[in-house]
Design a protein around this motif. Structure first.
Motif, PDB file in Angstrom:
ATOM      1  N   ASN A 111       0.826  -1.208   0.000  1.00  0.00           N
ATOM      2  CA  ASN A 111       0.000   0.000   0.000  1.00  0.00           C
ATOM      3  C   ASN A 111       0.865   1.265   0.000  1.00  0.00           C
ATOM      4  OD1 ASN A 111      -2.539   1.253  -0.054  1.00  0.00           O
ATOM      5  ND2 ASN A 111      -2.590   1.472   2.173  1.00  0.00           N
ATOM      6  N   GLY A 112       2.000   1.200  -0.701  1.00  0.00           N
ATOM      7  CA  GLY A 112       2.888   2.348  -0.791  1.00  0.00           C
ATOM      8  C   GLY A 112       3.755   2.578   0.430  1.00  0.00           C
ATOM      9  N   GLU A 113       3.740   1.630   1.386  1.00  0.00           N
ATOM     10  CA  GLU A 113       4.504   1.795   2.629  1.00  0.00           C
ATOM     11  C   GLU A 113       5.482   0.638   2.787  1.00  0.00           C
ATOM     12  OE1 GLU A 113       3.764   1.624   7.476  1.00  0.00           O
ATOM     13  OE2 GLU A 113       2.071   1.870   6.111  1.00  0.00           O
ATOM     14  N   LYS A 114       6.692   0.947   3.237  1.00  0.00           N
ATOM     15  CA  LYS A 114       7.678  -0.093   3.497  1.00  0.00           C
ATOM     16  C   LYS A 114       7.402  -0.745   4.848  1.00  0.00           C
ATOM     17  CE  LYS A 114      11.995   0.990   4.419  1.00  0.00           C
ATOM     18  NZ  LYS A 114      13.389   1.439   4.239  1.00  0.00           N
ATOM     19  N   GLY A 201      -3.093  -4.264   2.849  1.00  0.00           N
ATOM     20  CA  GLY A 201      -3.300  -3.099   3.695  1.00  0.00           C
ATOM     21  C   GLY A 201      -2.523  -3.121   4.993  1.00  0.00           C
ATOM     22  N   SER A 202      -1.654  -4.112   5.197  1.00  0.00           N
ATOM     23  CA  SER A 202      -0.870  -4.187   6.435  1.00  0.00           C
ATOM     24  C   SER A 202      -0.001  -2.947   6.584  1.00  0.00           C
ATOM     25  CB  SER A 202      -0.006  -5.447   6.442  1.00  0.00           C
ATOM     26  OG  SER A 202      -0.808  -6.601   6.514  1.00  0.00           O
ATOM     27  N   SER A 203      -0.036  -2.349   7.782  1.00  0.00           N
ATOM     28  CA  SER A 203       0.599  -1.050   7.969  1.00  0.00           C
ATOM     29  C   SER A 203       1.067  -0.882   9.406  1.00  0.00           C
ATOM     30  CB  SER A 203      -0.408   0.054   7.623  1.00  0.00           C
ATOM     31  OG  SER A 203       0.042   1.321   8.042  1.00  0.00           O
ATOM     32  N   THR A 204       2.036   0.011   9.603  1.00  0.00           N
ATOM     33  CA  THR A 204       2.513   0.332  10.943  1.00  0.00           C
ATOM     34  C   THR A 204       1.609   1.343  11.639  1.00  0.00           C
ATOM     35  OG1 THR A 204       3.952   2.067  10.053  1.00  0.00           O
ATOM     36  CG2 THR A 204       4.916  -0.128  10.346  1.00  0.00           C
TER      37      THR A 204
END
Length: 245
Positions: A111-114, A201-204
């Motif tokens: 989703n555009g996030e590392k 969608g996994s995200s910090t």
């Protein structure tokens, strides 16, 4: 993406077989082992052979590291280290243990996030450091920053937990101890391993977007303990299995 992770088999092949059967039923996309294949039981070669047969990416644990400096000849049976059954390990498997890495890092872009997953046996700083559920939060966050880890997976203490810490900028960091397949120390006789569920969608920033599933697996503890009793290993190792301590 479903990633299976396990640690601290400690040559307990009956427990390992049961865990593998459960894990295979879950059909993970990838499998990793965080070390300590040997020590405390009589089946080090059986465990290592199965790890190698399956091609499971594996870290070096502190017991695996100790094997490097032990001479496994009949004369070594009089040495204190014999109680861990290191002398049973075949030469080819000893060589395999010496080549295992200290850390494994996976970098995802979701989703555009590392999103960085880092695997270590004790910690990213030391192979035999205990990172516990109550280890100082600031210390843990500093180590996570140093390792560039969003999710840090460790073993070594044999006590499973999932801890979520928040950074000053509002990011969520996950610290997960896998527990132990072959020598639990949390009062539960069943072996333990983890399946990590990641999605696009996994995200910090959303703790619910990353699922950490702890799976406990029954095996014949008493038969495994009796195998130790009937071997030269100390009976206290059998008692530890029976009490999960």
């Amino acid at each position: 993406m479903r990633i299976a992770l396990f640690s601290d088999v400690h040559a307990n092949f009956p427990a390992f077989e049961a865990m593998l059967q459960d894990m295979d039923s879950q059909k993970p996309d990838a499998v990793y082992c965080l070390g300590d294949l040997v020590g405390y039981h009589i089946y080090p070669n059986e465990v290592i052979d199965e790890i190698r047969r399956r091609g499971i990416a594996t870290l070096k644990g502190n017991h695996d590291e100790k094997v490097e400096n032990i001479i496994t000849t009949p004369e070594s049976l009089n040495e204190p280290e014999k109680k861990y059954a290191y002398h049973l390990i075949r030469e080819d498997n000893r060589e395999y243990l010496t080549t295992l890495p200290a850390h494994i890092r996976l970098e995802y872009k979701l989703n555009g996030e590392k999103l960085n997953l880092v695997f270590a046996h004790g910690s990213t700083r030391s192979i035999d450091e205990y990172i516990l559920i109550d280890t100082d939060a600031d210390y843990v966050l500093e180590m996570l920053k140093e390792a560039e880890a969003d999710l840090l997976f460790v073993g070594h203490s044999h006590k499973p937990y999932h801890r979520i810490l928040e950074t000053r900028d509002g990011r969520l960091k996950h610290l997960i101890n896998l527990g132990s397949v072959g020598k639990p120390k949390d009062g539960d006789l069943k072996g333990c391993y983890v399946i990590v569920h990641l999605n696009a969608g996994s995200s910090t920033t959303d703790k619910n977007s990353i699922e950490i599933e702890f799976r406990r697996v029954e095996y014949d503890v008493e038969a495994s303990a009796i195998a130790i009793i009937n071997s030269p290993l100390p009976d206290e190792f059998a008692d530890a299995l029976r009490l999960a301590k």
